[in-house]
Motif scaffolding. Structure first.
Motif, mmCIF file in Angstrom:
data_model
loop_
_atom_site.group_PDB
_atom_site.id
_atom_site.type_symbol
_atom_site.label_atom_id
_atom_site.label_comp_id
_atom_site.label_asym_id
_atom_site.label_seq_id
_atom_site.Cartn_x
_atom_site.Cartn_y
_atom_site.Cartn_z
ATOM 1 N N TYR A 128 -2.220 39.231 43.371
ATOM 2 C CA TYR A 128 -1.920 37.981 42.857
ATOM 3 C C TYR A 128 -0.308 37.654 43.200
ATOM 4 N N ASP A 129 0.446 38.544 43.502
ATOM 5 C CA ASP A 129 2.060 38.364 43.771
ATOM 6 C C ASP A 129 2.512 37.941 44.889
ATOM 7 N N PRO A 252 -2.805 40.787 49.084
ATOM 8 C CA PRO A 252 -2.081 41.925 48.586
ATOM 9 C C PRO A 252 -0.644 42.255 49.594
ATOM 10 N N ASN A 253 -0.048 43.055 48.877
ATOM 11 C CA ASN A 253 1.133 43.477 49.680
ATOM 12 C C ASN A 253 0.894 44.485 50.690
ATOM 13 N N PHE A 254 0.660 44.112 51.785
ATOM 14 C CA PHE A 254 0.284 45.157 53.079
ATOM 15 C C PHE A 254 1.212 45.849 53.391
ATOM 16 N N THR A 295 -7.582 40.996 53.259
ATOM 17 C CA THR A 295 -7.506 39.515 53.275
ATOM 18 C C THR A 295 -8.594 38.785 52.607
ATOM 19 N N GLU A 296 -9.776 39.757 52.358
ATOM 20 C CA GLU A 296 -11.171 39.204 51.803
ATOM 21 C C GLU A 296 -11.032 39.364 50.292
ATOM 22 N N THR A 297 -10.142 38.562 49.402
ATOM 23 C CA THR A 297 -9.623 38.770 48.244
ATOM 24 C C THR A 297 -10.824 38.564 47.428
#
Length: 321
Positions: A128-129, A252-254, A295-297
């Motif tokens: 969520y960031d 997400p922070n990849f 990326t499939e959140t």
């Protein structure tokens, strides 16, 4: 330096579930969270209701009693607070992890305040960031936000809501009902199929009757102080505007994962992990919750990723025995 058997990054519902699972296995652990407890839930809209029923949001079989079948944000915050305090979970808040480095059989985890030595790291950081940006001129103007909290600032204003997911639809309806003018700009052909089933007819009816204007298959091309330019299938339009609420999703922070040595798929950035143990390609680093979906959140959420906590704790305990 502080030593611990397990260090959990993230104090959201799944991070809390991991702490409970470690506690049951008598594993020494610490949870480190960069913000408030359940930071993502705290930043949800004030009047947000979950898609899931309360029992599906429960962790470790601790009952979640809500006033309605679909609990709201405040009820969820209260539930997870009580789980943490009643079980005396070891959580360090407002402490951001800046680096995770493997040194032999241990990891050195550096935060903004402390350095930890640990044998195992559990990443439960959610998604969520980091908002998905529009990448258009003017996106950095103060009138543009990628998060929505409540309708009040948008009353009597001309508002553009970008997106057609649950968050965008909820914001559009609430702002309109509180007295704000709402225009939706949607890249797709229609309202999203994953929108809550009891909300979808509401937004579609408001659009059909003209209460809310919607431009489908359209995108913003430029944002200015008092107007927004959009491209529709038919023409380029300039609309008077006071606020832009761009609810186009988050990721997400990849980079954080890559810096730890975790392999990501090229297409969807799905991290490499063993689904039976949740251990990543880096021995000793485990993944839990929505972070597993890249990326499939929409793939992982609280109700179907609670099981990750027990898988991880069981595997760590088995290694230690």
């Amino acid at each position: 330096m502080v030593s611990t058997k397990v260090l959990i990054i993230g104090a959201g519902p799944i991070g809390i579930a991991c702490a409970l699972a470690c506690q049951k296995q008598n594993l020494d652990y610490i949870v480190v969270e960069k913000g408030a407890l359940t930071h993502s839930l705290f930043n949800y809209p004030l009047n947000m209701k979950f898609f899931s029923t309360s029992e599906k949001l429960e962790i470790d079989n601790i009952p979640f009693i809500s006033n309605e079948a679909k609990p709201g944000r405040n009820e969820a915050l209260e539930y997870y607070r009580r789980v943490v305090t009643a079980n005396n979970l070891h959580i360090q808040l407002f402490e951001k992890v800046t680096a995770v480095k493997k040194q032999g059989e241990h990891f050195t985890v550096t935060t903004t305040t402390t350095e930890y030595k640990t044998e195992n790291v559990i990443v439960a950081t959610g998604f969520y960031d980091i908002p998905k940006m529009l990448n258009v001129p003017g996106e950095d103007l103060p009138k543009v936000t990628h998060y929505y909290k409540e309708a009040h600032p948008y009353v009597l204003q001309k508002n553009i809501v970008v997106g057609a997911s649950n968050s965008a639809v909820d914001a559009a309806l609430e702002i309109w009902r509180k007295g704000g003018e709402v225009t939706m700009v949607v890249r797709g052909k229609s309202i999203g199929e994953r929108v809550k089933y009891w909300v979808k007819p509401d937004i579609e009816n408001r659009i059909e009757e003209g209460s809310i204007t919607a431009y489908f298959e359209s995108e913003i091309s430029e944002i200015k102080e008092n107007e927004v330019t959009i491209h529709t299938p038919k023409e380029k339009k300039t609309l008077p505007n006071d606020f832009v609420i761009a609810l186009t999703g988050y990721r997400p922070n990849f980079e954080f994962l890559r810096n730890m040595g975790i392999s990501l798929s090229d297409e969807k950035n799905i991290p490499s992990y063993n689904p039976e143990t949740m251990e990543s390609n880096v021995n000793g680093i485990y993944l839990a919750g929505v972070i597993c979906g890249g990326t499939e959140t929409h793939k992982w959420f609280i109700e179907n990723s609670r099981v990750h906590a027990k898988r991880i704790a069981n595997h760590i305990a088995k290694k230690a025995s």
